[in-house]
Write a protein that holds these residues in place. Sequence first.
Motif, short mmCIF file in Angstrom:
data_model
loop_
_atom_site.label_atom_id
_atom_site.label_comp_id
_atom_site.label_asym_id
_atom_site.label_seq_id
_atom_site.Cartn_x
_atom_site.Cartn_y
_atom_site.Cartn_z
N THR A 78 0.95 -0.97 -0.18
CA THR A 78 0.15 -0.22 -0.05
C THR A 78 0.86 1.40 0.04
O THR A 78 0.49 2.13 -0.61
N GLY A 79 2.02 1.15 0.56
CA GLY A 79 2.82 2.22 0.60
C GLY A 79 3.66 2.57 -0.68
O GLY A 79 3.85 3.61 -1.33
N THR A 185 -2.08 16.81 7.77
CA THR A 185 -0.94 16.31 7.67
C THR A 185 -0.18 16.17 6.46
O THR A 185 -0.91 16.72 5.34
N ILE A 186 1.19 15.89 6.04
CA ILE A 186 1.92 16.23 4.79
C ILE A 186 1.09 15.02 4.01
O ILE A 186 0.89 15.12 2.81
N ASP A 187 0.86 13.85 4.34
CA ASP A 187 0.31 12.71 3.42
C ASP A 187 -1.12 12.78 3.33
O ASP A 187 -1.66 12.22 4.50
N ARG A 188 -1.61 13.08 2.32
CA ARG A 188 -2.98 13.07 2.18
C ARG A 188 -3.72 11.98 1.97
O ARG A 188 -4.94 11.72 2.02
N THR A 189 -2.85 10.75 1.80
CA THR A 189 -3.36 9.27 1.42
C THR A 189 -3.74 8.62 2.93
O THR A 189 -4.38 7.54 2.94
N ALA A 219 3.62 -1.65 19.26
CA ALA A 219 4.80 -2.22 18.61
C ALA A 219 4.44 -2.62 17.16
O ALA A 219 5.10 -2.61 16.19
N ILE A 220 3.26 -3.33 17.01
CA ILE A 220 2.85 -3.88 15.69
C ILE A 220 2.39 -2.45 14.82
O ILE A 220 2.76 -2.53 13.53
N ALA A 221 1.78 -1.53 15.47
CA ALA A 221 1.56 -0.13 14.91
C ALA A 221 2.71 0.34 14.17
O ALA A 221 2.82 0.70 12.97
N ARG A 222 3.95 0.19 14.90
CA ARG A 222 5.03 0.90 14.34
C ARG A 222 5.59 -0.09 13.37
O ARG A 222 6.22 0.26 12.27
N VAL A 223 5.58 -1.21 13.40
CA VAL A 223 5.98 -2.02 12.31
C VAL A 223 5.45 -1.90 11.10
O VAL A 223 5.84 -1.95 9.95
N LEU A 224 4.02 -1.64 11.16
CA LEU A 224 2.96 -1.54 9.76
C LEU A 224 3.37 -0.32 9.24
O LEU A 224 3.47 -0.10 8.15
N ALA A 225 3.43 0.67 10.07
CA ALA A 225 3.88 2.31 9.93
C ALA A 225 5.20 2.18 8.78
O ALA A 225 5.62 2.89 7.76
N ALA A 226 6.23 1.44 9.50
CA ALA A 226 7.54 1.22 8.86
C ALA A 226 7.41 0.51 7.56
O ALA A 226 8.25 0.72 6.71
N ASP A 228 4.89 0.52 5.54
CA ASP A 228 4.34 1.33 4.53
C ASP A 228 5.29 2.48 3.99
O ASP A 228 5.38 2.72 2.82
N ALA A 229 6.00 3.01 4.95
CA ALA A 229 7.14 3.80 4.52
C ALA A 229 8.21 3.21 3.76
O ALA A 229 8.68 3.64 2.84
N LEU A 230 8.61 1.94 4.06
CA LEU A 230 9.51 1.33 3.22
C LEU A 230 9.26 1.19 1.81
O LEU A 230 9.90 1.08 0.76
N GLY A 231 7.76 0.66 1.68
CA GLY A 231 7.36 0.41 0.38
C GLY A 231 7.32 1.63 -0.56
O GLY A 231 7.87 1.79 -1.82
N ALA A 232 7.03 2.89 0.13
CA ALA A 232 7.01 4.19 -0.52
C ALA A 232 8.48 4.41 -0.93
O ALA A 232 8.80 5.14 -2.11
#
Length: 262
Positions: A78-79, A185-189, A219-226, A228-232
Amino acid sequence: MDFGLSNEQRALQDTVADFLGDFSSVAAVRRILGGDVESAKALGSGLARLGASAIVVPAEHGGLGLDVLDAALVSEMTGRFVAPVDPMGTTLTAFALGRAGSESQKSAWFEGIMKGALDFGVALAHAISDREGQSVTSDGGRLRGRSLFVTCPPDATHFLVPDDQGTLWIIARDSAGLALRPLTTIDRTRRFCVLELEGVEGERLAVARGKDLVDELIAIARVLAAADALGAAQRMVEMAVAYAHERRQFGVPIGSFQAVKH
Protein backbone atom coordinates in the motif's frame (compact mmCIF):
# COMPACT_ATOMS: atom_id res chain seq x y z
CA MET A 1 17.91 -20.05 9.70
CA ASP A 2 16.08 -18.63 6.69
CA PHE A 3 15.32 -14.91 6.95
CA GLY A 4 13.81 -14.68 3.47
CA LEU A 5 10.13 -14.61 2.55
CA SER A 6 8.35 -17.87 1.83
CA ASN A 7 6.82 -18.61 -1.56
CA GLU A 8 3.38 -18.01 -0.06
CA GLN A 9 4.41 -14.62 1.30
CA ARG A 10 5.88 -13.57 -2.04
CA ALA A 11 2.69 -14.71 -3.77
CA LEU A 12 0.65 -12.60 -1.32
CA GLN A 13 2.74 -9.52 -2.09
CA ASP A 14 2.57 -10.13 -5.84
CA THR A 15 -1.22 -10.52 -5.71
CA VAL A 16 -1.69 -7.29 -3.78
CA ALA A 17 0.81 -5.50 -6.05
CA ASP A 18 -1.02 -6.65 -9.19
CA PHE A 19 -4.32 -5.40 -7.81
CA LEU A 20 -2.96 -2.05 -6.64
CA GLY A 21 -1.17 -1.56 -9.95
CA ASP A 22 -4.60 -1.42 -11.59
CA PHE A 23 -6.67 0.29 -8.88
CA SER A 24 -4.12 2.65 -7.32
CA SER A 25 -2.52 4.39 -10.29
CA VAL A 26 -1.54 8.02 -9.85
CA ALA A 27 -4.68 9.05 -11.73
CA ALA A 28 -6.88 6.83 -9.54
CA VAL A 29 -5.28 8.15 -6.34
CA ARG A 30 -5.91 11.72 -7.44
CA ARG A 31 -9.54 10.89 -8.23
CA ILE A 32 -10.06 9.34 -4.81
CA LEU A 33 -8.40 12.26 -3.02
CA GLY A 34 -10.62 14.52 -5.08
CA GLY A 35 -13.73 12.83 -3.69
CA ASP A 36 -14.42 9.94 -6.09
CA VAL A 37 -16.43 7.73 -3.73
CA GLU A 38 -16.96 4.88 -6.20
CA SER A 39 -13.22 4.50 -6.87
CA ALA A 40 -12.53 4.53 -3.14
CA LYS A 41 -15.12 1.80 -2.54
CA ALA A 42 -13.72 -0.31 -5.40
CA LEU A 43 -10.25 -0.06 -3.89
CA GLY A 44 -11.39 -1.00 -0.39
CA SER A 45 -13.70 -3.83 -1.44
CA GLY A 46 -11.08 -5.22 -3.81
CA LEU A 47 -8.49 -5.46 -1.04
CA ALA A 48 -11.08 -7.16 1.18
CA ARG A 49 -11.77 -9.76 -1.54
CA LEU A 50 -8.04 -10.48 -1.70
CA GLY A 51 -8.14 -11.27 2.02
CA ALA A 52 -6.28 -8.17 3.24
CA SER A 53 -8.84 -7.69 6.03
CA ALA A 54 -8.66 -11.33 7.08
CA ILE A 55 -4.89 -11.72 7.37
CA VAL A 56 -4.64 -11.90 11.18
CA VAL A 57 -8.17 -13.21 11.75
CA PRO A 58 -7.78 -16.74 13.18
CA ALA A 59 -8.44 -19.59 10.76
CA GLU A 60 -11.10 -21.08 13.06
CA HIS A 61 -13.12 -17.91 12.48
CA GLY A 62 -12.74 -18.04 8.70
CA GLY A 63 -9.66 -15.84 8.42
CA LEU A 64 -6.24 -16.55 6.97
CA GLY A 65 -4.68 -17.02 10.40
CA LEU A 66 -1.43 -15.32 9.41
CA ASP A 67 0.89 -13.13 11.45
CA VAL A 68 2.21 -9.58 11.76
CA LEU A 69 4.86 -10.10 9.07
CA ASP A 70 2.19 -11.01 6.53
CA ALA A 71 0.19 -7.90 7.44
CA ALA A 72 3.38 -5.86 7.05
CA LEU A 73 3.86 -7.23 3.53
CA VAL A 74 0.46 -5.80 2.57
CA SER A 75 1.33 -2.47 4.21
CA GLU A 76 4.55 -2.39 2.20
CA MET A 77 2.55 -2.67 -1.00
CA THR A 78 0.00 0.00 0.00
CA GLY A 79 2.95 2.30 0.61
CA ARG A 80 4.63 1.37 -2.65
CA PHE A 81 1.51 2.27 -4.65
CA VAL A 82 0.57 5.25 -2.43
CA ALA A 83 -2.83 3.61 -2.04
CA PRO A 84 -5.30 5.92 -0.23
CA VAL A 85 -6.32 3.19 2.22
CA ASP A 86 -5.15 2.54 5.76
CA PRO A 87 -5.60 -1.07 6.94
CA MET A 88 -3.72 -0.51 10.21
CA GLY A 89 -6.73 0.09 12.44
CA THR A 90 -8.62 -2.94 11.17
CA THR A 91 -5.53 -5.15 11.43
CA LEU A 92 -4.85 -4.05 15.00
CA THR A 93 -8.49 -4.54 15.97
CA ALA A 94 -8.53 -8.05 14.52
CA PHE A 95 -5.32 -8.84 16.40
CA ALA A 96 -6.76 -7.44 19.65
CA LEU A 97 -9.99 -9.40 19.24
CA GLY A 98 -8.00 -12.57 18.71
CA ARG A 99 -6.15 -11.98 21.98
CA ALA A 100 -8.79 -10.39 24.19
CA GLY A 101 -12.23 -10.89 22.64
CA SER A 102 -14.79 -13.35 23.91
CA GLU A 103 -16.03 -16.01 21.52
CA SER A 104 -19.26 -14.08 20.99
CA GLN A 105 -17.31 -10.89 20.26
CA LYS A 106 -15.08 -12.69 17.79
CA SER A 107 -18.09 -14.13 15.98
CA ALA A 108 -19.82 -10.76 15.89
CA TRP A 109 -16.89 -8.63 14.72
CA PHE A 110 -14.72 -10.90 12.56
CA GLU A 111 -17.42 -11.49 9.96
CA GLY A 112 -17.85 -7.79 9.25
CA ILE A 113 -14.09 -7.27 9.20
CA MET A 114 -13.48 -10.03 6.67
CA LYS A 115 -16.27 -8.83 4.39
CA GLY A 116 -14.85 -5.32 4.42
CA ALA A 117 -18.11 -4.00 5.89
CA LEU A 118 -16.29 -2.66 8.97
CA ASP A 119 -13.36 -0.27 8.92
CA PHE A 120 -11.54 0.68 12.11
CA GLY A 121 -9.48 3.59 13.24
CA VAL A 122 -7.21 3.14 16.23
CA ALA A 123 -6.30 5.53 19.05
CA LEU A 124 -2.93 4.75 20.59
CA ALA A 125 -1.10 8.07 20.98
CA HIS A 126 -2.47 8.68 24.48
CA ALA A 127 -1.09 5.29 25.55
CA ILE A 128 2.38 6.37 24.39
CA SER A 129 2.61 9.84 25.92
CA ASP A 130 0.51 12.43 27.76
CA ARG A 131 1.31 15.09 25.18
CA GLU A 132 -1.02 18.09 25.54
CA GLY A 133 -2.74 16.34 28.42
CA GLN A 134 -4.24 13.57 26.33
CA SER A 135 -5.66 10.57 28.20
CA VAL A 136 -8.73 8.33 28.15
CA THR A 137 -10.49 7.04 31.26
CA SER A 138 -13.46 4.72 31.66
CA ASP A 139 -16.20 4.59 34.25
CA GLY A 140 -19.31 2.46 34.09
CA GLY A 141 -18.75 1.50 30.46
CA ARG A 142 -18.33 5.09 29.31
CA LEU A 143 -15.15 6.76 28.04
CA ARG A 144 -13.94 10.28 28.64
CA GLY A 145 -10.85 12.09 27.44
CA ARG A 146 -8.93 12.88 24.32
CA SER A 147 -6.48 11.11 21.99
CA LEU A 148 -4.29 12.73 19.33
CA PHE A 149 -3.17 11.38 15.95
CA VAL A 150 -5.87 8.73 15.72
CA THR A 151 -5.87 6.82 12.42
CA CYS A 152 -9.12 7.90 10.85
CA PRO A 153 -10.00 6.20 7.52
CA PRO A 154 -12.68 8.10 5.56
CA ASP A 155 -15.13 5.20 5.90
CA ALA A 156 -14.23 4.29 9.48
CA THR A 157 -17.21 2.71 11.22
CA HIS A 158 -15.56 2.13 14.60
CA PHE A 159 -12.48 2.95 16.68
CA LEU A 160 -10.34 0.77 18.92
CA VAL A 161 -9.47 2.75 22.06
CA PRO A 162 -7.51 1.67 25.16
CA ASP A 163 -8.20 3.39 28.48
CA ASP A 164 -5.57 4.37 31.04
CA GLN A 165 -5.76 0.91 32.65
CA GLY A 166 -5.00 -0.92 29.40
CA THR A 167 -8.58 -2.09 28.84
CA LEU A 168 -9.54 -2.10 25.17
CA TRP A 169 -12.83 -0.69 23.94
CA ILE A 170 -14.61 -0.59 20.58
CA ILE A 171 -16.71 2.50 19.98
CA ALA A 172 -18.93 3.34 17.02
CA ARG A 173 -18.12 6.40 14.94
CA ASP A 174 -21.64 7.76 15.39
CA SER A 175 -21.63 7.33 19.19
CA ALA A 176 -23.22 10.08 21.27
CA GLY A 177 -20.55 12.20 22.94
CA LEU A 178 -17.85 11.40 20.35
CA ALA A 179 -16.31 14.28 18.41
CA LEU A 180 -13.75 13.92 15.61
CA ARG A 181 -11.43 16.80 14.72
CA PRO A 182 -9.53 16.18 11.45
CA LEU A 183 -5.78 16.84 11.41
CA THR A 184 -3.96 18.13 8.36
CA THR A 185 -0.76 16.18 7.66
CA ILE A 186 1.71 15.99 4.78
CA ASP A 187 0.39 12.65 3.48
CA ARG A 188 -3.12 13.13 2.11
CA THR A 189 -3.51 9.35 1.59
CA ARG A 190 -3.43 8.71 5.37
CA ARG A 191 -5.98 10.53 7.49
CA PHE A 192 -5.63 11.35 11.16
CA CYS A 193 -7.91 13.03 13.66
CA VAL A 194 -8.27 13.94 17.32
CA LEU A 195 -10.85 11.90 19.24
CA GLU A 196 -12.70 13.77 21.97
CA LEU A 197 -14.85 11.58 24.19
CA GLU A 198 -17.45 12.84 26.62
CA GLY A 199 -19.26 9.91 28.20
CA VAL A 200 -19.03 7.74 25.07
CA GLU A 201 -20.49 4.26 25.48
CA GLY A 202 -18.20 1.49 24.29
CA GLU A 203 -17.93 -2.30 24.11
CA ARG A 204 -15.16 -3.62 26.33
CA LEU A 205 -13.12 -6.56 25.09
CA ALA A 206 -13.92 -9.37 27.47
CA VAL A 207 -10.48 -10.73 28.39
CA ALA A 208 -8.38 -8.39 30.53
CA ARG A 209 -4.82 -8.30 29.19
CA GLY A 210 -3.71 -5.05 30.76
CA LYS A 211 -1.13 -2.73 29.31
CA ASP A 212 0.98 -5.59 27.91
CA LEU A 213 -1.47 -6.05 25.03
CA VAL A 214 -1.62 -2.28 24.42
CA ASP A 215 2.19 -2.20 24.27
CA GLU A 216 2.08 -5.07 21.78
CA LEU A 217 -0.43 -3.19 19.62
CA ILE A 218 1.82 -0.13 19.67
CA ALA A 219 4.78 -2.26 18.55
CA ILE A 220 2.73 -3.79 15.71
CA ALA A 221 1.52 -0.34 14.64
CA ARG A 222 5.13 0.81 14.38
CA VAL A 223 6.01 -2.21 12.26
CA LEU A 224 3.10 -1.57 9.89
CA ALA A 225 3.92 2.14 9.61
CA ALA A 226 7.57 1.30 8.89
CA ALA A 227 6.56 -1.23 6.22
CA ASP A 228 4.30 1.36 4.57
CA ALA A 229 7.17 3.88 4.52
CA LEU A 230 9.58 1.23 3.22
CA GLY A 231 7.33 0.47 0.26
CA ALA A 232 7.11 4.16 -0.64
CA ALA A 233 10.90 4.61 -0.26
CA GLN A 234 11.68 1.60 -2.45
CA ARG A 235 9.43 2.90 -5.19
CA MET A 236 10.97 6.39 -5.04
CA VAL A 237 14.47 4.95 -5.40
CA GLU A 238 13.38 2.87 -8.40
CA MET A 239 11.77 5.90 -10.05
CA ALA A 240 14.86 8.03 -9.41
CA VAL A 241 17.16 5.40 -10.93
CA ALA A 242 14.89 5.02 -13.96
CA TYR A 243 14.83 8.79 -14.45
CA ALA A 244 18.63 8.96 -14.24
CA HIS A 245 18.82 6.46 -17.11
CA GLU A 246 16.34 8.39 -19.26
CA ARG A 247 17.12 12.05 -18.61
CA ARG A 248 19.86 13.34 -20.90
CA GLN A 249 22.12 16.35 -20.47
CA PHE A 250 24.99 17.35 -22.76
CA GLY A 251 23.97 14.44 -25.00
CA VAL A 252 24.40 11.68 -22.39
CA PRO A 253 22.17 10.16 -19.65
CA ILE A 254 22.64 11.96 -16.35
CA GLY A 255 23.18 8.56 -14.75
CA SER A 256 26.63 8.54 -16.33
CA PHE A 257 27.74 11.55 -14.29
CA GLN A 258 29.92 10.68 -11.36
CA ALA A 259 27.92 12.62 -8.76
CA VAL A 260 24.67 10.97 -9.84
CA LYS A 261 26.31 7.54 -9.77
CA HIS A 262 27.40 8.12 -6.21
